[in-house]
Design an enzyme around this catalytic site. Structure first.
Site, PDB file in Angstrom:
ATOM      1  N   HIS A   1       0.953  -1.327   0.145  1.00 46.76           N
ATOM      2  CA  HIS A   1      -0.088  -0.127   0.192  1.00 46.76           C
ATOM      3  C   HIS A   1       1.139   1.500  -0.079  1.00 46.76           C
ATOM      4  CE1 HIS A   1      -2.339  -3.026   2.340  1.00 46.76           C
ATOM      5  NE2 HIS A   1      -3.469  -2.512   1.835  1.00 46.76           N
TER       6      HIS A   1
ATOM      7  N   ASP B   1       2.393   2.065   3.503  1.00 42.62           N
ATOM      8  CA  ASP B   1       3.317   1.149   3.773  1.00 42.62           C
ATOM      9  C   ASP B   1       4.684   1.346   3.733  1.00 42.62           C
ATOM     10  OD1 ASP B   1       0.876  -0.613   4.355  1.00 42.62           O
ATOM     11  OD2 ASP B   1       1.555  -1.776   2.285  1.00 42.62           O
TER      12      ASP B   1
HETATM   13  C1  XLS Z   1      -7.779  -6.265   4.513  1.00 41.83           C
HETATM   14  C2  XLS Z   1      -7.180  -6.686   3.164  1.00 41.83           C
HETATM   15  C3  XLS Z   1      -5.925  -5.932   2.711  1.00 41.83           C
HETATM   16  C4  XLS Z   1      -5.954  -5.848   1.173  1.00 41.83           C
HETATM   17  C5  XLS Z   1      -4.988  -4.711   0.667  1.00 41.83           C
HETATM   18  O1  XLS Z   1      -8.487  -7.252   5.287  1.00 41.83           O
HETATM   19  O2  XLS Z   1      -6.814  -8.052   3.193  1.00 41.83           O
HETATM   20  O3  XLS Z   1      -4.666  -6.183   3.392  1.00 41.83           O
HETATM   21  O4  XLS Z   1      -5.237  -7.175   1.082  1.00 41.83           O
HETATM   22  O5  XLS Z   1      -5.390  -3.453   0.834  1.00 41.83           O
END
Ligand code: XLS
Ligand code: CA
Ligand code: CA
Length: 438
Positions: free
Chosen positions: A101, A104
């Site tokens: 993301h 991140d």
């Molecule tokens: C959250 C999601 C997230 C997605 C990406 O529950 O799994 O991590 O994979 O935004």
């Protein structure tokens, strides 16, 4: 640059009888299964957020793991240290991809222009590391759920200003994904849903999400993105109800708004089970609709009703997952470990143990799924189960040439039909056990 994971070398395959904790017991990357090496069947990816950022914080206490990697958190020095740690980690495990993301990668600033400048800086550094190591980007995404501004969603928000802010984040995350050569771009509808229908215009919110997705596709194609977009379904958490409830719902949405050519699905095991399905169910629904794109490889806990994002350990599930993937002829995405170690597993060794567990679980799943297919008993059974549609009135139904009146006349002459053949579920489950444990 000094080593971050000291005392941990490159993780080796030592076979199923090996006893080393930090070794692969099933993932033998060059082993050929159904004509392809394991590493090609299983493009594994590291999730930047869990592995490099999550410290085990929960609503009852602060983090237990130190993810500072020798730098002060919240600084660009820390952002670079995470890059160093991430690439060293992936190289030691032989993981070829990562997913991220925007937030991140760098600490978010008050002004998005400053955040974007930081993203430019860190992605230059990531590119250097990618060139050095050959590690690639599987997919990128924008975090449009963490900041309080997204409390009512991003595409579904009631605020046009927040909607524009989401657009700015998506635009930048797409720029980054293209810059890093990502194979895909994910929309997980973080807070796209509602807490109560008393304050929500569902139709308007869904139309607005679709508008944002259409704009994202147009922009991405204009900057040369040729990969797939993915919707990642999840039924609840953080919202009480989320619009992308499950694979079937997301596929309906994509078709309704004309997005099905650009989008596939990213299926996460833990999300499928939260929707009351098996992981295999959502994979199958995606596959039969030509939309199985990528996989978030983790597992939930049937005793807990929320998204626990555990490293996959359940070999029945990974086998049935790989069965679907092999039947689908593979996937164009990969296997992203959207998983975190449990809060009491806070050491650097635990980070490796989590990925080794996940990679071994999927390698074993691949081996066993191939054996199930090669054994043929399940496929034969399914084929025979529908044999009555291969000739006579059955073939006429399938060809589309039969009318309801004709079928009724046929039934009237026939008298009571015989019971359909047995489903033989217990026999088939026995076949699976026999192959899993031989
Ligand atoms: C959250 C999601 C997230 C997605 C990406 O529950 O799994 O991590 O994979 O935004
Ligand atoms: Ca999850
Ligand atoms: Ca996920």
């Amino acid at each position: 640059m000094s080593e971050i994971f000291e005392n941990i070398g490159k993780i080796q395959y030592e076979g199923a009888d090996g006893k080393h904790a930090l070794a692969f017991h099933y993932y033998d990357k060059e082993r050929v299964i159904m004509g392809k090496p394991m590493r090609e069947h299983l493009p594994f990816a590291m999730a930047w957020w869990h592995n490099l950022c999550a410290t085990g914080v929960d609503m009852f206490g602060r983090g237990s793991a130190d993810k500072s990697f020798g730098a002060r958190e919240g600084t660009m020095e820390h952002a670079r240290a995470k890059v160093d740690a991430g690439f060293e980690f992936m190289e030691k495990l032989g993981i070829e991809y990562f997913c991220f993301h925007d937030v991140d990668l760098v600490p978010e600033a008050d002004d998005i222009r400053e955040t974007n400048r930081r993203l430019d800086e860190i992605s230059d550094y990531m590119l250097e590391k990618m060139k050095e190591t050959g590690i690639k980007c599987l997919w990128g995404t924008a975090n449009m759920f963490g900041n309080p501004r997204f409390m009512n969603g991003a595409g579904s928000t009631n605020s046009a200003d927040v909607y524009c802010f989401a657009a700015a984040q998506i635009k930048k995350a797409l720029d980054l994904t293209v810059k890093l050569g990502g194979r895909g771009y994910v929309f997980w509808g973080g807070r796209e849903g509602y807490e109560t229908l008393l304050n929500t215009d569902v139709k308007f919110e869904q139309e607005n999400i679709a508008r944002l997705m259409r704009m994202a596709v147009a922009y991405a194609r204009s900057i040369g993105f040729t990969g797939d977009f993915y919707i990642e379904p999840k039924p609840k958490e953080p919202m009480k109800h989320q619009y992308d409830f499950d694979a079937a719902t997301a596929i309906g949405f994509l078709r309704q708004y004309g997005l099905e050519k650009d989008f596939k699905l990213n299926i996460e095991a833990n999300h499928a089970t939260l929707a009351g399905h098996t992981f295999q169910h959502d994979l199958r629904i995606s596959a039969i609709n030509g939309m199985l794109g990528s996989i978030d490889a983790n597992q939930g806990d049937c005793l807990l009703g929320w998204d626990t994002d555990e490293f996959p350990f359940n070999v029945y599930e990974s086998t049935m997952c790989m069965y679907e993937v092999l039947k689908n002829g593979g996937i164009t995405g990969g296997f992203n470990f959207d998983a975190k170690t449990r809060r009491p597993s806070y050491t650097k060794e635990d980070m490796f143990a989590g990925y080794i567990l996940g990679m071994d679980t999927f390698a074993l799943g691949l081996i066993k799924a191939a054996e199930l297919i090669e054994d043929g008993r399940i496929d034969d059974f399914v084929r025979e189960r529908y044999l009555s549609y291969q000739s006579g009135i059955g073939a006429k139904i399938v060809s589309g040439g039969a009318s309801l009146a004709e079928l009724a006349a046929y039934a009237e002459k026939m008298g009571a039909p015989k019971l359909p053949g047995s489903g033989r579920q217990e026999y088939l489950e026995g076949v699976v056990n026999q192959i899993l444990f031989r």
